[in-house]
Motif scaffolding. Structure first.
Motif, PDB file in Angstrom:
ATOM      1  N   ASN A 173       0.886   1.538  -3.557  1.00 56.82           N
ATOM      2  CA  ASN A 173       1.696   1.380  -4.761  1.00 56.82           C
ATOM      3  C   ASN A 173       3.183   1.434  -4.414  1.00 56.82           C
ATOM      4  N   ASP A 174       3.551   2.358  -3.555  1.00 52.80           N
ATOM      5  CA  ASP A 174       4.951   2.480  -3.156  1.00 52.80           C
ATOM      6  C   ASP A 174       5.386   1.228  -2.394  1.00 52.80           C
ATOM      7  N   ALA A 175       4.506   0.702  -1.530  1.00 58.67           N
ATOM      8  CA  ALA A 175       4.842  -0.501  -0.764  1.00 58.67           C
ATOM      9  C   ALA A 175       4.994  -1.701  -1.688  1.00 58.67           C
ATOM     10  N   LEU A 176       4.106  -1.838  -2.656  1.00 59.64           N
ATOM     11  CA  LEU A 176       4.198  -2.964  -3.597  1.00 59.64           C
ATOM     12  C   LEU A 176       5.456  -2.875  -4.455  1.00 59.64           C
ATOM     13  N   ARG A 177       5.801  -1.696  -4.885  1.00 60.96           N
ATOM     14  CA  ARG A 177       7.008  -1.534  -5.706  1.00 60.96           C
ATOM     15  C   ARG A 177       8.272  -1.764  -4.882  1.00 60.96           C
ATOM     16  N   VAL A 216       0.006  -2.968   4.207  1.00 62.44           N
ATOM     17  CA  VAL A 216      -0.723  -2.874   5.464  1.00 62.44           C
ATOM     18  C   VAL A 216      -2.029  -2.148   5.179  1.00 62.44           C
ATOM     19  N   PRO A 217      -3.145  -2.827   5.393  1.00 62.36           N
ATOM     20  CA  PRO A 217      -4.420  -2.145   5.120  1.00 62.36           C
ATOM     21  C   PRO A 217      -4.645  -1.027   6.142  1.00 62.36           C
ATOM     22  N   LEU A 218      -4.986   0.137   5.649  1.00 59.96           N
ATOM     23  CA  LEU A 218      -5.261   1.294   6.507  1.00 59.96           C
ATOM     24  C   LEU A 218      -6.761   1.386   6.746  1.00 59.96           C
ATOM     25  N   PRO A 219      -7.120   1.884   7.899  1.00 59.58           N
ATOM     26  CA  PRO A 219      -8.561   2.023   8.155  1.00 59.58           C
ATOM     27  C   PRO A 219      -9.159   3.013   7.157  1.00 59.58           C
ATOM     28  N   GLU A 224      -9.080  12.683  -2.337  1.00 60.41           N
ATOM     29  CA  GLU A 224      -7.691  12.936  -1.929  1.00 60.41           C
ATOM     30  C   GLU A 224      -7.189  11.820  -1.015  1.00 60.41           C
ATOM     31  N   GLU A 225      -8.023  11.422  -0.071  1.00 58.33           N
ATOM     32  CA  GLU A 225      -7.638  10.361   0.853  1.00 58.33           C
ATOM     33  C   GLU A 225      -7.442   9.042   0.109  1.00 58.33           C
ATOM     34  N   ALA A 226      -8.333   8.734  -0.839  1.00 58.46           N
ATOM     35  CA  ALA A 226      -8.205   7.490  -1.608  1.00 58.46           C
ATOM     36  C   ALA A 226      -6.918   7.504  -2.426  1.00 58.46           C
ATOM     37  N   ILE A 227      -6.608   8.627  -3.024  1.00 53.87           N
ATOM     38  CA  ILE A 227      -5.369   8.732  -3.808  1.00 53.87           C
ATOM     39  C   ILE A 227      -4.154   8.576  -2.896  1.00 53.87           C
ATOM     40  N   ARG A 228      -4.209   9.176  -1.712  1.00 57.13           N
ATOM     41  CA  ARG A 228      -3.098   9.049  -0.771  1.00 57.13           C
ATOM     42  C   ARG A 228      -2.883   7.584  -0.395  1.00 57.13           C
ATOM     43  N   GLN A 229      -3.972   6.878  -0.103  1.00 59.44           N
ATOM     44  CA  GLN A 229      -3.856   5.466   0.275  1.00 59.44           C
ATOM     45  C   GLN A 229      -3.328   4.621  -0.885  1.00 59.44           C
ATOM     46  N   LEU A 230      -3.831   4.881  -2.083  1.00 56.37           N
ATOM     47  CA  LEU A 230      -3.355   4.132  -3.248  1.00 56.37           C
ATOM     48  C   LEU A 230      -1.874   4.404  -3.521  1.00 56.37           C
ATOM     49  N   THR A 231      -1.455   5.625  -3.298  1.00 55.66           N
ATOM     50  CA  THR A 231      -0.050   5.964  -3.495  1.00 55.66           C
ATOM     51  C   THR A 231       0.827   5.210  -2.512  1.00 55.66           C
ATOM     52  N   LEU A 232       0.392   5.131  -1.256  1.00 51.81           N
ATOM     53  CA  LEU A 232       1.166   4.387  -0.261  1.00 51.81           C
ATOM     54  C   LEU A 232       1.220   2.901  -0.597  1.00 51.81           C
TER      55      LEU A 232
END
Length: 132
Positions: free
Chosen positions: A111-115, A121-124, A101-109
């Motif tokens: 992806n949204d930033a790239l689009r 911004v790399p998250l810990p 769930e956490e990995a999907i959340r980070q990937l979603t953020l």
């Protein structure tokens, strides 16, 4: 043209036949087997012969054999061990699900930033710092 329904004696004979066959083959007798033997649809059979089902069939169905209670501590120990194993697996799966769930959340953020054209911004990746 309507087909004539069998008389009560014919139905009782069919019930006796189904009960005998079920006892011979070690199966449980059913009303469906009687209906098939007579070639009568379920609704018609039930409508015309419900009293025979109650008085001549259900009373003669043998009771199912009761399982013998086992007091084996070995079986209880195996069951308890299996239950503990399943609980551990369930806990491990819940932990893996939280990580995914956490990995999907980070990937979603990301992806949204790239689009959106923003800088990523790399998250810990850990909530606790790694030991030195």
């Amino acid at each position: 043209m309507k087909r004539a329904l069998p008389d009560t004696d014919t139905v009782k004979t069919a019930i006796d036949t189904v009960l005998a066959e079920a006892a011979t083959h070690g199966r449980r007798p059913t009303v469906t087997a009687i209906e098939r033997l007579l070639g009568i649809p379920h609704a018609t059979f039930h409508r015309h012969y419900a009293d025979l089902i109650d008085t001549h069939f259900r009373l003669r169905i043998p009771k199912p054999a009761q399982p013998t209670p086992t007091t084996s501590s070995a079986a209880d120990g195996r069951a308890e061990a299996n239950l503990n194993r399943l609980r551990r697996e369930n806990t491990d799966l819940r932990r893996a699900l939280a990580l995914y769930e956490e990995a999907i959340r980070q990937l979603t953020l990301e992806n949204d930033a790239l689009r959106g054209g923003a800088a990523v911004v790399p998250l810990p990746t850990r909530t606790k710092p790694a030991p030195p």
